[in-house]
Design a protein around this motif. Structure first.
Motif, PDB file in Angstrom:
ATOM      1  N   VAL A  75       0.842  -1.201   0.000  1.00 38.15           N
ATOM      2  CA  VAL A  75       0.000   0.000   0.000  1.00 38.15           C
ATOM      3  C   VAL A  75       0.879   1.254   0.000  1.00 38.15           C
ATOM      4  O   VAL A  75       0.598   2.221  -0.716  1.00 38.15           O
ATOM      5  CB  VAL A  75      -0.969  -0.011   1.205  1.00 38.15           C
ATOM      6  N   SER A  79       0.857   3.934  -3.005  1.00 33.38           N
ATOM      7  CA  SER A  79       0.552   5.321  -2.645  1.00 33.38           C
ATOM      8  C   SER A  79       1.685   6.255  -3.056  1.00 33.38           C
ATOM      9  O   SER A  79       1.442   7.363  -3.551  1.00 33.38           O
ATOM     10  CB  SER A  79       0.325   5.436  -1.135  1.00 33.38           C
ATOM     11  N   THR A  80       2.916   5.812  -2.866  1.00 25.71           N
ATOM     12  CA  THR A  80       4.062   6.639  -3.217  1.00 25.71           C
ATOM     13  C   THR A  80       4.145   6.853  -4.721  1.00 25.71           C
ATOM     14  O   THR A  80       4.376   7.976  -5.187  1.00 25.71           O
ATOM     15  CB  THR A  80       5.370   5.989  -2.710  1.00 25.71           C
ATOM     16  N   ALA A  83       1.408   9.240  -5.695  1.00 29.74           N
ATOM     17  CA  ALA A  83       1.740  10.593  -5.222  1.00 29.74           C
ATOM     18  C   ALA A  83       2.841  11.212  -6.076  1.00 29.74           C
ATOM     19  O   ALA A  83       2.777  12.411  -6.400  1.00 29.74           O
ATOM     20  CB  ALA A  83       2.158  10.545  -3.758  1.00 29.74           C
TER      21      ALA A  83
END
Length: 93
Positions: A75, A79-80, A83
């Motif tokens: 996760v 997410s990184t 982003a």
């Protein structure tokens, strides 16, 4: 072909984050070659920030992997990457 385990995907995700770090820092070197001494902090800042974010995320994923929290590590990786893609669109246009 079988699907890799969550543990293996977490290990692969660390490699992906390290590739992002190398690619971001490589872009700084490419800009230095292309622009020369006129290169400014404003031009390289987004790439250095991206590399730093990816490096911190890689450290977090490795730590989570050692703690056997592999799903959380995946996760964090996803997410990184999302982003950083959003940051790229905002910072670099």
């Amino acid at each position: 072909m079988t699907m890799p385990s969550i543990r293996r995907m977490t290990q692969i995700s660390v490699g992906l984050l390290l590739v992002i770090v190398i690619r971001s820092l490589g872009e700084v070197l490419r800009l230095h070659y292309a622009v020369g001494d006129r290169l400014t902090d404003v031009q390289v800042g987004p790439f250095v920030i991206g590399a730093l974010v990816a490096a911190v995320a890689a450290l977090a994923v490795v730590t989570l992997h050692f703690l056997h929290l592999d799903k959380t590590g995946l996760v964090v990786t996803i997410s990184t990457v999302v982003a950083l893609l959003i940051y790229k669109v905002i910072a670099l246009g």
